[in-house]
Motif scaffolding. Structure first.
Motif, PDB file in Angstrom:
ATOM      1  N   THR A   1       0.803  -1.232   0.000  1.00 49.99           N
ATOM      2  CA  THR A   1       0.000   0.000   0.000  1.00 49.99           C
ATOM      3  C   THR A   1       0.831   1.276   0.000  1.00 49.99           C
ATOM      4  OG1 THR A   1      -0.142  -0.066   2.414  1.00 49.99           O
ATOM      5  CG2 THR A   1      -1.916  -1.136   1.160  1.00 49.99           C
ATOM      6  N   GLN A   2       2.146   1.170   0.046  1.00 50.46           N
ATOM      7  CA  GLN A   2       3.007   2.342   0.101  1.00 50.46           C
ATOM      8  C   GLN A   2       3.025   3.063  -1.250  1.00 50.46           C
ATOM      9  OE1 GLN A   2       4.620   5.098   1.556  1.00 50.46           O
ATOM     10  NE2 GLN A   2       4.773   3.490   3.062  1.00 50.46           N
ATOM     11  N   THR A   3       2.831   4.380  -1.225  1.00 55.07           N
ATOM     12  CA  THR A   3       2.844   5.153  -2.471  1.00 55.07           C
ATOM     13  C   THR A   3       4.246   5.618  -2.853  1.00 55.07           C
ATOM     14  OG1 THR A   3       2.349   7.186  -1.273  1.00 55.07           O
ATOM     15  CG2 THR A   3       0.480   5.963  -2.204  1.00 55.07           C
ATOM     16  N   ASN A   4       5.092   5.855  -1.881  1.00 57.83           N
ATOM     17  CA  ASN A   4       6.461   6.268  -2.166  1.00 57.83           C
ATOM     18  C   ASN A   4       7.298   5.016  -2.384  1.00 57.83           C
ATOM     19  OD1 ASN A   4       9.157   7.105  -2.058  1.00 57.83           O
ATOM     20  ND2 ASN A   4       8.686   8.746  -0.609  1.00 57.83           N
ATOM     21  N   PRO A   5       7.876   4.833  -3.568  1.00 57.31           N
ATOM     22  CA  PRO A   5       8.625   3.608  -3.842  1.00 57.31           C
ATOM     23  C   PRO A   5       9.855   3.437  -2.956  1.00 57.31           C
ATOM     24  CG  PRO A   5       8.808   5.138  -5.667  1.00 57.31           C
ATOM     25  CD  PRO A   5       7.823   5.715  -4.727  1.00 57.31           C
ATOM     26  N   TYR A   6      10.465   4.525  -2.525  1.00 61.21           N
ATOM     27  CA  TYR A   6      11.638   4.412  -1.669  1.00 61.21           C
ATOM     28  C   TYR A   6      11.251   3.941  -0.265  1.00 61.21           C
ATOM     29  CZ  TYR A   6      14.044   6.717  -5.455  1.00 61.21           C
ATOM     30  OH  TYR A   6      14.555   7.028  -6.688  1.00 61.21           O
ATOM     31  N   HIS A   7      10.116   4.410   0.230  1.00 61.88           N
ATOM     32  CA  HIS A   7       9.636   3.915   1.523  1.00 61.88           C
ATOM     33  C   HIS A   7       9.285   2.431   1.424  1.00 61.88           C
ATOM     34  CE1 HIS A   7       8.341   8.238   2.815  1.00 61.88           C
ATOM     35  NE2 HIS A   7       9.644   8.068   2.820  1.00 61.88           N
ATOM     36  N   ALA A   8       8.725   2.027   0.297  1.00 59.97           N
ATOM     37  CA  ALA A   8       8.400   0.613   0.101  1.00 59.97           C
ATOM     38  C   ALA A   8       9.668  -0.239   0.115  1.00 59.97           C
ATOM     39  CB  ALA A   8       7.649   0.415  -1.209  1.00 59.97           C
ATOM     40  N   LEU A   9      10.761   0.274  -0.433  1.00 58.20           N
ATOM     41  CA  LEU A   9      12.022  -0.468  -0.401  1.00 58.20           C
ATOM     42  C   LEU A   9      12.525  -0.649   1.028  1.00 58.20           C
ATOM     43  CD1 LEU A   9      13.964   1.045  -3.422  1.00 58.20           C
ATOM     44  CD2 LEU A   9      13.059  -1.255  -3.207  1.00 58.20           C
ATOM     45  N   ILE A  10      12.405   0.381   1.830  1.00 55.43           N
ATOM     46  CA  ILE A  10      12.841   0.287   3.225  1.00 55.43           C
ATOM     47  C   ILE A  10      11.988  -0.726   3.986  1.00 55.43           C
ATOM     48  CG2 ILE A  10      12.990   1.563   5.410  1.00 55.43           C
ATOM     49  CD1 ILE A  10      13.735   4.026   3.643  1.00 55.43           C
ATOM     50  N   ILE A  11      10.681  -0.657   3.788  1.00 55.82           N
ATOM     51  CA  ILE A  11       9.785  -1.600   4.467  1.00 55.82           C
ATOM     52  C   ILE A  11      10.058  -3.017   3.977  1.00 55.82           C
ATOM     53  CG2 ILE A  11       7.376  -2.246   4.840  1.00 55.82           C
ATOM     54  CD1 ILE A  11       6.720   0.771   4.577  1.00 55.82           C
ATOM     55  N   ARG A  12      10.380  -3.184   2.701  1.00 57.92           N
ATOM     56  CA  ARG A  12      10.718  -4.510   2.177  1.00 57.92           C
ATOM     57  C   ARG A  12      11.976  -5.045   2.843  1.00 57.92           C
ATOM     58  NH1 ARG A  12      12.001  -8.925   1.525  1.00 57.92           N
ATOM     59  NH2 ARG A  12      12.191 -10.097  -0.384  1.00 57.92           N
ATOM     60  N   GLY A  13      12.930  -4.180   3.109  1.00 61.65           N
ATOM     61  CA  GLY A  13      14.132  -4.588   3.821  1.00 61.65           C
ATOM     62  C   GLY A  13      13.826  -5.045   5.239  1.00 61.65           C
ATOM     63  N   VAL A  14      12.959  -4.316   5.922  1.00 61.91           N
ATOM     64  CA  VAL A  14      12.547  -4.711   7.280  1.00 61.91           C
ATOM     65  C   VAL A  14      11.812  -6.042   7.234  1.00 61.91           C
ATOM     66  CG1 VAL A  14      11.059  -4.073   9.229  1.00 61.91           C
ATOM     67  CG2 VAL A  14      12.505  -2.343   8.131  1.00 61.91           C
ATOM     68  N   LEU A  15      10.953  -6.203   6.254  1.00 61.24           N
ATOM     69  CA  LEU A  15      10.215  -7.463   6.097  1.00 61.24           C
ATOM     70  C   LEU A  15      11.179  -8.633   5.881  1.00 61.24           C
ATOM     71  CD1 LEU A  15       7.537  -9.044   5.671  1.00 61.24           C
ATOM     72  CD2 LEU A  15       7.668  -8.366   3.269  1.00 61.24           C
ATOM     73  N   GLY A  16      12.161  -8.472   5.031  1.00 54.69           N
ATOM     74  CA  GLY A  16      13.142  -9.527   4.784  1.00 54.69           C
ATOM     75  C   GLY A  16      13.968  -9.845   6.022  1.00 54.69           C
ATOM     76  N   ALA A  17      14.346  -8.792   6.757  1.00 50.23           N
ATOM     77  CA  ALA A  17      15.126  -9.017   7.983  1.00 50.23           C
ATOM     78  C   ALA A  17      14.305  -9.768   9.026  1.00 50.23           C
ATOM     79  CB  ALA A  17      15.603  -7.677   8.540  1.00 50.23           C
ATOM     80  N   MET A  18      13.025  -9.421   9.154  1.00 52.02           N
ATOM     81  CA  MET A  18      12.159 -10.145  10.101  1.00 52.02           C
ATOM     82  C   MET A  18      11.991 -11.594   9.685  1.00 52.02           C
ATOM     83  SD  MET A  18       9.191  -7.422  11.319  1.00 52.02           S
ATOM     84  CE  MET A  18       8.228  -7.668   9.886  1.00 52.02           C
ATOM     85  N   ALA A  19      11.803 -11.840   8.398  1.00 51.64           N
ATOM     86  CA  ALA A  19      11.645 -13.217   7.921  1.00 51.64           C
ATOM     87  C   ALA A  19      12.928 -14.013   8.140  1.00 51.64           C
ATOM     88  CB  ALA A  19      11.257 -13.219   6.444  1.00 51.64           C
ATOM     89  N   ALA A  20      14.092 -13.402   7.895  1.00 53.89           N
ATOM     90  CA  ALA A  20      15.363 -14.092   8.122  1.00 53.89           C
ATOM     91  C   ALA A  20      15.556 -14.396   9.604  1.00 53.89           C
ATOM     92  CB  ALA A  20      16.514 -13.243   7.594  1.00 53.89           C
ATOM     93  N   MET A  21      15.141 -13.476  10.467  1.00 54.72           N
ATOM     94  CA  MET A  21      15.277 -13.706  11.902  1.00 54.72           C
ATOM     95  C   MET A  21      14.379 -14.853  12.367  1.00 54.72           C
ATOM     96  SD  MET A  21      15.017 -10.994  15.046  1.00 54.72           S
ATOM     97  CE  MET A  21      13.304 -10.634  14.781  1.00 54.72           C
TER      98      MET A  21
END
Length: 188
Positions: A22-42
């Motif tokens: 749902t993020q409109t700013n693509p750069y914010h979406a990239l940051i949230i995707r990084g957090v999502l990946g880090a949580m999944a890896a953890m």
């Protein structure tokens, strides 16, 4: 051992995924995707799947974010064709500078960059628009009388045309939509 923190992290995964979508700013979406990946890896590491955690951290998070960042950066550029004598450095026309500043302000709101592409003649500029090398052109109108509209901007991308038409308040340019298919050029 109390694993309640693990359930909280697992519950945050769909929330983070929803935020990415749902993020409109693509750069914010990239940051949230990084957090999502880090949580999944953890979560994978805590559950004992070290190989999956390492793969998620390296491939799913680091590599994909790097590639997405490059793609987003290159896709959010509006290429505006101008005549060589119209570049900002050479042109002292305040009308042209005002139009370019208005375009930059509009595109900054939509997370886009404006790139001026100079062409030597009107014909090469028009051909570049037809061949989709550029997204729009901005050229000086012929001096017929003293009207406020001194430039014409032709835009070939319908979404960009709608954005500029609705947000541009400068009376210094005439905005028109340029349909490549109706211009008489046949594409295979």
């Amino acid at each position: 051992m109390n694993d309640s923190y693990l359930y909280i992290i697992i519950a945050l995964l769909p929330l983070a995924a929803g935020m990415v979508v749902t993020q409109t700013n693509p750069y914010h979406a990239l940051i949230i995707r990084g957090v999502l990946g880090a949580m999944a890896a953890m979560v994978d590491a805590v559950l004992g799947a070290a190989d999956v955690a390492l793969t998620e951290a390296l491939m799913g998070t680091m590599l994909s974010i790097t590639l997405y960042a490059i793609a987003v950066r290159s896709s959010l550029v509006l290429r505006l064709g101008v005549m060589e004598n119209q570049s900002i450095e050479k042109n002292q026309d305040p009308n042209f500078q005002e139009i370019i500043n208005d375009f930059r302000n509009i595109f900054n709101k939509h997370y886009m960059r404006l790139e001026l592409v100079p062409y030597p003649t009107q014909e090469t500029l028009q051909q570049a628009l037809i061949e989709k090398e550029i997204h729009a052109t901005c050229v000086r109108l012929k001096e017929t009388d003293q009207t406020t509209e001194s430039y014409q901007t032709a835009i070939r991308v319908p979404r960009i045309y709608n954005i500029i038409e609705s947000e541009l308040s400068s009376p210094k340019t005439v905005i028109r939509y340029f349909d490549v298919l109706e211009s008489g050029v046949q594409h295979l």
